[in-house]
Design a protein around this motif. Structure first.
Motif, mmCIF file in Angstrom:
data_model
loop_
_atom_site.group_PDB
_atom_site.id
_atom_site.type_symbol
_atom_site.label_atom_id
_atom_site.label_comp_id
_atom_site.label_asym_id
_atom_site.label_seq_id
_atom_site.Cartn_x
_atom_site.Cartn_y
_atom_site.Cartn_z
ATOM 1 N N THR A 12 2.702 1.962 -2.370
ATOM 2 C CA THR A 12 2.628 2.379 -3.768
ATOM 3 C C THR A 12 1.198 2.614 -4.222
ATOM 4 O O THR A 12 0.977 3.371 -5.165
ATOM 5 C CB THR A 12 3.275 1.333 -4.697
ATOM 6 O OG1 THR A 12 2.415 0.215 -4.866
ATOM 7 C CG2 THR A 12 4.617 0.877 -4.159
ATOM 8 N N GLN A 13 0.219 1.974 -3.574
ATOM 9 C CA GLN A 13 -1.189 2.200 -3.923
ATOM 10 C C GLN A 13 -2.082 1.573 -2.870
ATOM 11 O O GLN A 13 -1.927 0.405 -2.520
ATOM 12 C CB GLN A 13 -1.532 1.611 -5.297
ATOM 13 C CG GLN A 13 -2.929 1.963 -5.771
ATOM 14 C CD GLN A 13 -3.172 1.552 -7.218
ATOM 15 O OE1 GLN A 13 -2.235 1.238 -7.953
ATOM 16 N NE2 GLN A 13 -4.414 1.549 -7.632
ATOM 17 N N ASN A 14 -3.026 2.350 -2.373
ATOM 18 C CA ASN A 14 -3.959 1.839 -1.374
ATOM 19 C C ASN A 14 -4.965 0.877 -1.999
ATOM 20 O O ASN A 14 -5.317 0.987 -3.166
ATOM 21 C CB ASN A 14 -4.715 2.993 -0.714
ATOM 22 C CG ASN A 14 -3.864 3.777 0.264
ATOM 23 O OD1 ASN A 14 -3.156 3.195 1.079
ATOM 24 N ND2 ASN A 14 -3.915 5.099 0.190
ATOM 25 N N ASP A 39 -8.693 6.517 -4.073
ATOM 26 C CA ASP A 39 -8.637 5.453 -3.068
ATOM 27 C C ASP A 39 -10.007 4.835 -2.824
ATOM 28 O O ASP A 39 -10.103 3.671 -2.418
ATOM 29 C CB ASP A 39 -8.098 5.996 -1.739
ATOM 30 C CG ASP A 39 -6.607 6.287 -1.784
ATOM 31 O OD1 ASP A 39 -5.928 5.748 -2.677
ATOM 32 O OD2 ASP A 39 -6.133 7.054 -0.932
ATOM 33 N N ARG A 69 7.072 -1.985 -8.573
ATOM 34 C CA ARG A 69 7.014 -0.525 -8.624
ATOM 35 C C ARG A 69 8.226 0.088 -7.919
ATOM 36 O O ARG A 69 8.743 -0.481 -6.957
ATOM 37 C CB ARG A 69 5.720 -0.012 -7.995
ATOM 38 C CG ARG A 69 4.505 -0.225 -8.900
ATOM 39 C CD ARG A 69 3.227 0.245 -8.257
ATOM 40 N NE ARG A 69 2.137 0.312 -9.223
ATOM 41 C CZ ARG A 69 0.879 0.608 -8.923
ATOM 42 N NH1 ARG A 69 0.559 0.877 -7.663
ATOM 43 N NH2 ARG A 69 -0.042 0.659 -9.849
ATOM 44 N N ARG A 81 0.811 -1.217 0.000
ATOM 45 C CA ARG A 81 0.000 0.000 0.000
ATOM 46 C C ARG A 81 0.847 1.271 0.000
ATOM 47 O O ARG A 81 0.307 2.371 -0.161
ATOM 48 C CB ARG A 81 -0.960 0.009 1.187
ATOM 49 C CG ARG A 81 -0.325 0.150 2.566
ATOM 50 C CD ARG A 81 -1.434 0.159 3.614
ATOM 51 N NE ARG A 81 -0.945 0.202 4.979
ATOM 52 C CZ ARG A 81 -0.687 1.332 5.640
ATOM 53 N NH1 ARG A 81 -0.855 2.495 5.039
ATOM 54 N NH2 ARG A 81 -0.272 1.287 6.892
#
Length: 409
Positions: A152-154, A371, A231, A150
């Motif tokens: 890098t991205q939720n 998100d 990533r 998370r």
């Protein structure tokens, strides 16, 4: 499947029969577009019921594990889990007709674990490091680091307190992708990020001022290859970079399938082609529009699949190799989104370059933050006759099924 057991969806005159299979449990989503939420025998569907969708989970907040009987319409919460995110829930997947796998947290630590559950007897055990994707034979669960993902991205991992997360360096040897043997319960670091970076990434020294993290991992349909999405986060505030590696099932023969310079032109999630050799995704290439593209596991044979129709959403290809199923990102794919908050579900004939707009469904959740978005994530059923997807009709997350058998030859 008995469509008569569920309320039908008829807004905007769908081209195929559509029904809502979670009418009694608002907040339900299925997992992702690369595995079927329907059991192999076609009788049951598994979904994750989110307790809310307008803010990020707090550590140890619990979501429901929902079982739906597709013949009778009966819905039942059969378990709860603290190992979930807003985009893919708890990564629910079927091992066989009697076994479900999903993420949770060990009760006495902040470590993620894999749950194996018989949804009919309640027999359950915890093991390993969690799951992003189960191998086609059900023997192995593979995952990135669900705690660090998370960063890098939720929405794609599990939530623990921020102070418990140790960030990676530019060359992590002790983090990467983890494998759990569902038969023995044994778990190990299967693919360190350093092996991918050193083994296949040109000029890794160019990435020294940043951090590498695993984000997704996927078995090929024949279970002979594994795809890894990695990533890189810059320490200088530059945009994050994403790249795709592959290996064989033993973790050898590492290849760079897609360089981050290509992905940086603008692209979405990747998926295996049914032939287990090629990978499909959306990419801008050198045009303004997204295109459906294909490339081999070793990065060769890179090309656009279609000359005229634009790409969108989360594409997956039918086992016949001809039909592509995809959705659209609200507010991104302008041709397939409308001001009323609806997006299209598309079935594309790759041979004739023709498409059918299967239906329009609201997916706009009314929040500015990505998100809290809702993506349909259309996924084929195991018999390739149905598509399962998420929708936001009635301003509530729900799971839907559409019958595509009349369009598939």
């Amino acid at each position: 499947m008995n469509f008569q057991a569920f309320p039908s969806y008829e807004k905007f005159s769908p081209a195929v029969p559509v029904c809502c299979v979670t009418p009694e449990h608002p907040g339900a989503i299925h997992r992702f577009f690369d595995t079927s939420p329907i059991s192999p025998n076609g009788r049951y569907l598994a979904a994750c019921v989110l307790p809310y969708g307008d803010h990020l989970p707090s550590p140890r907040d619990r979501a429901g594990i929902l079982l739906v009987d597709l013949e009778t319409g009966r819905e039942e919460i059969i378990d709860e889990t603290a190992g979930w995110g807003l985009q893919v829930g708890a990564n629910l997947q079927w091992g066989n007709d009697q076994t479900l796998y999903y993420n949770d947290l060990y009760s006495n630590t902040w470590e993620p674990c894999l749950v194996e559950l018989n949804p009919f007897t309640g027999e359950k055990k915890r093991m390993g490091s969690g799951i992003f994707m189960l191998s086609p034979d059900g023997r192995y669960a593979l995952t990135h680091n669900l705690v660090k993902g998370r960063l890098t991205q939720n929405g794609y991992g599990v939530m623990i307190p921020d102070e418990k997360i140790v960030r990676n360096d530019h060359h992590p040897t002790d983090d990467g992708f983890y494998l759990t043997d569902t038969k023995t319960g044994e778990s190990k670091l299967f693919m360190p990020l350093s092996r991918l970076i050193d083994g296949a990434l040109p000029h890794p020294e160019n990435y020294r001022n940043g951090e590498f993290y695993g984000f997704q991992c996927k078995w090929s349909p024949d279970q002979k290859r594994i795809m890894y999405v990695v990533r890189w986060l810059s320490h200088e505030g530059k945009p994050k970079r994403a790249m795709v590696f592959t290996s064989d099932a033993q973790g050898e023969n590492i290849r760079l399938a897609l360089h981050d310079c290509e992905w940086a032109k603008g692209g979405h999630h990747v998926n295996w082609h049914p032939d287990s050799i090629h990978i499909t995704m959306n990419l801008r290439m050198n045009s303004v529009d997204l295109r459906f593209v294909s490339f081999a596991y070793d990065g060769s044979e890179f090309h656009a699949l279609l000359d005229h129709l634009p790409g969108s959403g989360h594409p997956s290809i039918h086992r016949n190799g001809r039909l592509l199923l995809t959705d659209a990102y609200f507010a991104h794919d302008k041709r397939y989104t409308r001001e009323d908050g609806t997006t299209a579900l598309r079935l594309v004939d790759l041979l004739n370059e023709e498409e059918t707009l299967l239906l329009w469904m609201k997916t706009d959740t009314g929040t500015a933050s990505t998100d809290f978005r809702l993506d349909p994530h259309p996924a084929w059923s195991c018999d390739w006759r149905y598509a399962v997807f998420n929708g936001y009709d009635g301003d509530q997350r729900k799971v839907y099924v559409c019958n595509l058998s009349g369009l598939i030859k």
